[in-house]
Design a protein around this motif. Structure first.
Motif, PDB file in Angstrom:
ATOM      1  N   THR A  85       4.114 -10.459   3.733  1.00  0.00           N
ATOM      2  CA  THR A  85       3.814  -9.460   2.588  1.00  0.00           C
ATOM      3  C   THR A  85       2.939  -8.045   2.883  1.00  0.00           C
ATOM      4  O   THR A  85       1.464  -9.261   2.932  1.00  0.00           O
ATOM      5  CB  THR A  85       3.671 -10.159   0.980  1.00  0.00           C
ATOM      6  OG1 THR A  85       5.001 -10.682   0.328  1.00  0.00           O
ATOM      7  CG2 THR A  85       3.802  -9.014   0.103  1.00  0.00           C
ATOM      8  N   VAL A  86       3.075  -7.288   3.313  1.00  0.00           N
ATOM      9  CA  VAL A  86       2.034  -6.040   3.359  1.00  0.00           C
ATOM     10  C   VAL A  86       1.385  -5.867   2.164  1.00  0.00           C
ATOM     11  O   VAL A  86       2.702  -4.978   1.578  1.00  0.00           O
ATOM     12  CB  VAL A  86       2.438  -5.224   4.483  1.00  0.00           C
ATOM     13  CG1 VAL A  86       1.308  -4.301   4.680  1.00  0.00           C
ATOM     14  CG2 VAL A  86       3.270  -6.349   5.654  1.00  0.00           C
ATOM     15  N   THR A  87      -0.573  -6.166   1.384  1.00  0.00           N
ATOM     16  CA  THR A  87      -0.103  -4.637   0.584  1.00  0.00           C
ATOM     17  C   THR A  87      -1.514  -3.979   1.125  1.00  0.00           C
ATOM     18  O   THR A  87      -2.311  -4.427   1.897  1.00  0.00           O
ATOM     19  CB  THR A  87      -0.850  -5.860  -0.515  1.00  0.00           C
ATOM     20  OG1 THR A  87       0.753  -7.242  -0.905  1.00  0.00           O
ATOM     21  CG2 THR A  87      -1.309  -4.520  -1.825  1.00  0.00           C
ATOM     22  N   ALA A  88      -1.437  -2.960   0.232  1.00  0.00           N
ATOM     23  CA  ALA A  88      -2.670  -2.030   0.928  1.00  0.00           C
ATOM     24  C   ALA A  88      -3.772  -2.207  -0.266  1.00  0.00           C
ATOM     25  O   ALA A  88      -3.801  -3.017  -1.136  1.00  0.00           O
ATOM     26  CB  ALA A  88      -2.427  -0.927   0.448  1.00  0.00           C
ATOM     27  N   SER A  89      -5.019  -1.955   0.479  1.00  0.00           N
ATOM     28  CA  SER A  89      -6.328  -2.381  -0.079  1.00  0.00           C
ATOM     29  C   SER A  89      -6.080  -2.267  -1.542  1.00  0.00           C
ATOM     30  O   SER A  89      -5.565  -1.004  -1.968  1.00  0.00           O
ATOM     31  CB  SER A  89      -7.624  -1.656   0.243  1.00  0.00           C
ATOM     32  OG  SER A  89      -7.532  -0.426   0.720  1.00  0.00           O
ATOM     33  N   PRO A  90      -7.026  -2.164  -2.646  1.00  0.00           N
ATOM     34  CA  PRO A  90      -6.848  -1.526  -4.166  1.00  0.00           C
ATOM     35  C   PRO A  90      -7.240  -0.579  -5.019  1.00  0.00           C
ATOM     36  O   PRO A  90      -6.258   0.119  -5.301  1.00  0.00           O
ATOM     37  CB  PRO A  90      -8.437  -2.335  -4.622  1.00  0.00           C
ATOM     38  CG  PRO A  90      -8.470  -3.349  -3.973  1.00  0.00           C
ATOM     39  CD  PRO A  90      -8.228  -3.438  -1.974  1.00  0.00           C
ATOM     40  N   GLY A  91      -7.907   0.914  -3.832  1.00  0.00           N
ATOM     41  CA  GLY A  91      -8.017   2.240  -3.895  1.00  0.00           C
ATOM     42  C   GLY A  91      -6.348   2.710  -3.178  1.00  0.00           C
ATOM     43  O   GLY A  91      -6.709   3.802  -3.898  1.00  0.00           O
ATOM     44  N   VAL A  92      -5.352   2.210  -2.009  1.00  0.00           N
ATOM     45  CA  VAL A  92      -4.788   3.032  -2.095  1.00  0.00           C
ATOM     46  C   VAL A  92      -3.093   2.593  -2.437  1.00  0.00           C
ATOM     47  O   VAL A  92      -2.461   3.361  -2.247  1.00  0.00           O
ATOM     48  CB  VAL A  92      -4.830   2.385  -0.307  1.00  0.00           C
ATOM     49  CG1 VAL A  92      -3.356   3.720   0.259  1.00  0.00           C
ATOM     50  CG2 VAL A  92      -5.883   2.280   0.419  1.00  0.00           C
ATOM     51  N   GLY A  93      -3.250   1.662  -4.027  1.00  0.00           N
ATOM     52  CA  GLY A  93      -1.701   1.650  -4.225  1.00  0.00           C
ATOM     53  C   GLY A  93      -1.519  -0.095  -3.903  1.00  0.00           C
ATOM     54  O   GLY A  93      -2.200  -0.699  -3.340  1.00  0.00           O
ATOM     55  N   ASN A  94       0.348   0.323  -4.565  1.00  0.00           N
ATOM     56  CA  ASN A  94       0.776  -1.480  -4.091  1.00  0.00           C
ATOM     57  C   ASN A  94       1.622  -1.507  -3.257  1.00  0.00           C
ATOM     58  O   ASN A  94       2.197  -1.748  -3.484  1.00  0.00           O
ATOM     59  CB  ASN A  94       0.859  -1.728  -5.690  1.00  0.00           C
ATOM     60  CG  ASN A  94      -0.485  -1.706  -6.424  1.00  0.00           C
ATOM     61  OD1 ASN A  94      -1.141  -2.420  -6.292  1.00  0.00           O
ATOM     62  ND2 ASN A  94      -0.485  -1.662  -7.988  1.00  0.00           N
ATOM     63  N   ARG A  95       1.587  -1.065  -2.313  1.00  0.00           N
ATOM     64  CA  ARG A  95       2.993  -0.270  -1.680  1.00  0.00           C
ATOM     65  C   ARG A  95       3.355  -1.853  -0.786  1.00  0.00           C
ATOM     66  O   ARG A  95       2.237  -2.544  -0.487  1.00  0.00           O
ATOM     67  CB  ARG A  95       2.144   0.431  -0.322  1.00  0.00           C
ATOM     68  CG  ARG A  95       4.294   0.255   0.558  1.00  0.00           C
ATOM     69  CD  ARG A  95       3.831   0.934   2.064  1.00  0.00           C
ATOM     70  NE  ARG A  95       5.138   1.814   2.210  1.00  0.00           N
ATOM     71  CZ  ARG A  95       6.373   2.248   2.377  1.00  0.00           C
ATOM     72  NH1 ARG A  95       6.151   2.927   0.983  1.00  0.00           N
ATOM     73  NH2 ARG A  95       6.776   2.474   3.034  1.00  0.00           N
ATOM     74  N   THR A  96       3.800  -2.505  -1.595  1.00  0.00           N
ATOM     75  CA  THR A  96       4.548  -4.138  -0.756  1.00  0.00           C
ATOM     76  C   THR A  96       5.805  -3.957   0.233  1.00  0.00           C
ATOM     77  O   THR A  96       6.856  -3.662   0.113  1.00  0.00           O
ATOM     78  CB  THR A  96       4.507  -5.269  -2.006  1.00  0.00           C
ATOM     79  OG1 THR A  96       3.722  -4.723  -2.668  1.00  0.00           O
ATOM     80  CG2 THR A  96       4.780  -6.460  -0.817  1.00  0.00           C
ATOM     81  N   ALA A  97       5.653  -4.704   1.338  1.00  0.00           N
ATOM     82  CA  ALA A  97       6.619  -4.944   2.301  1.00  0.00           C
ATOM     83  C   ALA A  97       6.731  -6.426   2.317  1.00  0.00           C
ATOM     84  O   ALA A  97       6.209  -6.794   2.060  1.00  0.00           O
ATOM     85  CB  ALA A  97       6.369  -3.564   3.552  1.00  0.00           C
ATOM     86  N   VAL A  98       7.330  -7.055   3.145  1.00  0.00           N
ATOM     87  CA  VAL A  98       8.837  -8.168   3.181  1.00  0.00           C
ATOM     88  C   VAL A  98       9.106  -8.495   4.718  1.00  0.00           C
ATOM     89  O   VAL A  98       9.804  -7.461   5.024  1.00  0.00           O
ATOM     90  CB  VAL A  98       9.436  -8.490   2.360  1.00  0.00           C
ATOM     91  CG1 VAL A  98      10.046 -10.199   2.240  1.00  0.00           C
ATOM     92  CG2 VAL A  98       9.326  -8.625   1.039  1.00  0.00           C
ATOM     93  N   GLY A 126       3.129   5.152   6.637  1.00  0.00           N
ATOM     94  CA  GLY A 126       3.971   4.137   6.031  1.00  0.00           C
ATOM     95  C   GLY A 126       4.303   4.626   4.415  1.00  0.00           C
ATOM     96  O   GLY A 126       4.914   3.713   4.139  1.00  0.00           O
ATOM     97  N   ARG A 127       3.741   5.339   4.171  1.00  0.00           N
ATOM     98  CA  ARG A 127       3.657   5.805   2.757  1.00  0.00           C
ATOM     99  C   ARG A 127       4.058   7.891   3.417  1.00  0.00           C
ATOM    100  O   ARG A 127       3.198   8.389   3.791  1.00  0.00           O
ATOM    101  CB  ARG A 127       2.854   5.647   1.712  1.00  0.00           C
ATOM    102  CG  ARG A 127       1.753   6.048   2.288  1.00  0.00           C
ATOM    103  CD  ARG A 127       0.459   5.911   1.257  1.00  0.00           C
ATOM    104  NE  ARG A 127       0.655   4.526   0.887  1.00  0.00           N
ATOM    105  CZ  ARG A 127      -0.249   4.154  -0.249  1.00  0.00           C
ATOM    106  NH1 ARG A 127      -1.449   4.535  -0.835  1.00  0.00           N
ATOM    107  NH2 ARG A 127      -0.044   3.263  -0.822  1.00  0.00           N
ATOM    108  N   GLU A 128       4.742   7.883   1.573  1.00  0.00           N
ATOM    109  CA  GLU A 128       4.498   9.341   1.265  1.00  0.00           C
ATOM    110  C   GLU A 128       3.359  10.060   1.568  1.00  0.00           C
ATOM    111  O   GLU A 128       2.817   9.682   0.134  1.00  0.00           O
ATOM    112  CB  GLU A 128       5.791   9.602   0.282  1.00  0.00           C
ATOM    113  CG  GLU A 128       5.647  11.719  -0.228  1.00  0.00           C
ATOM    114  CD  GLU A 128       6.253  11.323  -1.145  1.00  0.00           C
ATOM    115  OE1 GLU A 128       6.258  12.779  -1.936  1.00  0.00           O
ATOM    116  OE2 GLU A 128       6.779  10.572  -2.028  1.00  0.00           O
TER     117      GLU A 128
END
Length: 130
Positions: free
Chosen positions: A3-16, A108-110
């Motif tokens: 699971t890839v998750t951005a750090s707290p101030g960057v949002g909650n983008r998760t990829a498997v 990897g995000r909008e």
């Protein structure tokens, strides 16, 4: 599963990731995103990365980027270069669009918006010929 998750101030983008990869998390610090954005903007605009300031405001799946930078203009005594130069507003609009697409690819995000503030003028960086 990874699971890839951005750090707290960057949002909650998760990829498997693929099931064959080891389980774990990848966290990217806000500072890394900021430095990456500064370097990308400097490269696109044609100025030294040390003179570019970037602020990233992230939401769930998007981010807004504020860039403050000097902008390259030709030497005013070089009339040929002045005539051939792209108008600053047109060049800034093109830079805004390119920054948006490059950061969307790198992060990897909008990127919902890029606000570009021109803080001064500078001579363009000369590229080395090897």
């Amino acid at each position: 599963m990874t699971t890839v998750t951005a750090s707290p101030g960057v949002g909650n983008r998760t990829a498997v990731a693929d099931p064959g990869l080891p389980a774990g998390h990848v966290n990217i610090a806000d500072r890394v995103l900021q430095k990456t954005a500064e370097r990308a903007a400097a490269d696109i605009i044609g100025v030294d990365a040390k003179s570019v300031r970037v602020e990233i405001v992230a939401a769930r799946d998007t981010a807004a980027v504020r860039v403050s930078t000097p902008f390259p203009v030709p030497r005013l005594d070089d009339t040929e270069a002045v005539r051939a130069a792209t108008p600053v507003l047109e060049a800034a609009t093109a830079a805004q669009s390119e920054i948006r697409s490059r950061l969307a690819h790198l992060f990897g995000r909008e990127i919902s918006r890029v606000d570009l503030t021109i803080s001064g003028a500078t001579l363009p960086q000369r590229k080395r010929v090897l």
